[in-house]
Design a protein around this motif. Structure first.
Motif, short mmCIF file in Angstrom:
data_model
loop_
_atom_site.label_atom_id
_atom_site.label_comp_id
_atom_site.label_asym_id
_atom_site.label_seq_id
_atom_site.Cartn_x
_atom_site.Cartn_y
_atom_site.Cartn_z
N THR A 14 0.81 -1.22 0.00
CA THR A 14 0.00 0.00 0.00
C THR A 14 0.85 1.27 0.00
N ARG A 28 1.89 1.88 -3.53
CA ARG A 28 0.71 2.26 -4.30
C ARG A 28 0.38 3.74 -4.07
N GLU A 87 -3.58 2.88 -11.80
CA GLU A 87 -3.63 1.43 -11.60
C GLU A 87 -4.61 0.79 -12.58
#
Length: 169
Positions: free
Chosen positions: A128, A131, A141
């Motif tokens: 995460t 990301r 994404e």
């Protein structure tokens, strides 16, 4: 600063790649042997669709950026990935600044030096923090895919950044 990797960098690249923090967020999670790494390097250094660069911070090698699957005709595309000397940077309290810097330099290299139109990559769904950082750099994404690597099932998310969407300094 990014510079071309040389044979002198091979042992550093392997030691960083085998750090636990890097293996946890990579598709290939096993400890890579010296022979496996040497075979990769012998292929990578002569592959015209690949570039292997060393990231230096204050003159000290601290990471690796790889560009691969380079297509240098229209549309100009390529994929990328990177890993840092997680242990060394953490000891020096430089993880976040190095991470921001290597991403900026890699994106600049992709669009300025390699003149790509689109930069692609992948991130594991459980990563995460990466990301979030990718979103900060305006990567988009794609649809997650389930894959099996090293005997474990993982969820891999494709990412991409178009030249016109890149973040400018």
């Amino acid at each position: 600063m990014l510079r071309d990797a040389t044979g002198d960098d091979v042992h550093l690249m392997l030691s960083w790649r085998n750090q636990e923090a890097n293996r946890q967020v990579s598709k290939t999670s096993h400890v890579i042997s010296a022979a496996e790494h040497a075979a990769w390097w012998s292929r990578a250094r002569v592959d015209p669709t690949r570039r292997v660069l060393v990231y230096e911070r204050d003159g000290l090698p601290c990471g690796v950026v790889t560009f691969f699957d380079l297509r240098l005709t229209d549309p100009r595309t390529g994929a990328w990935g990177f890993y840092l000397d997680a242990d060394g940077l953490a000891e020096r309290g430089e993880t976040l600044p190095a991470w921001l810097e290597v991403m900026r330099e890699a994106v600049d290299h992709a669009f300025d030096a390699l003149a790509l139109d689109r930069l692609d990559g992948e991130v594991l769904a459980h990563n995460t923090v990466v990301r979030q950082m990718n979103r900060r750099f305006r990567f988009v994404e794609g649809t997650p895919r389930r894959q099996v690597h090293d005997g474990r099932e993982i969820e891999v998310i494709p990412i991409s950044l178009a030249r016109e969407n890149r973040r400018r300094r």
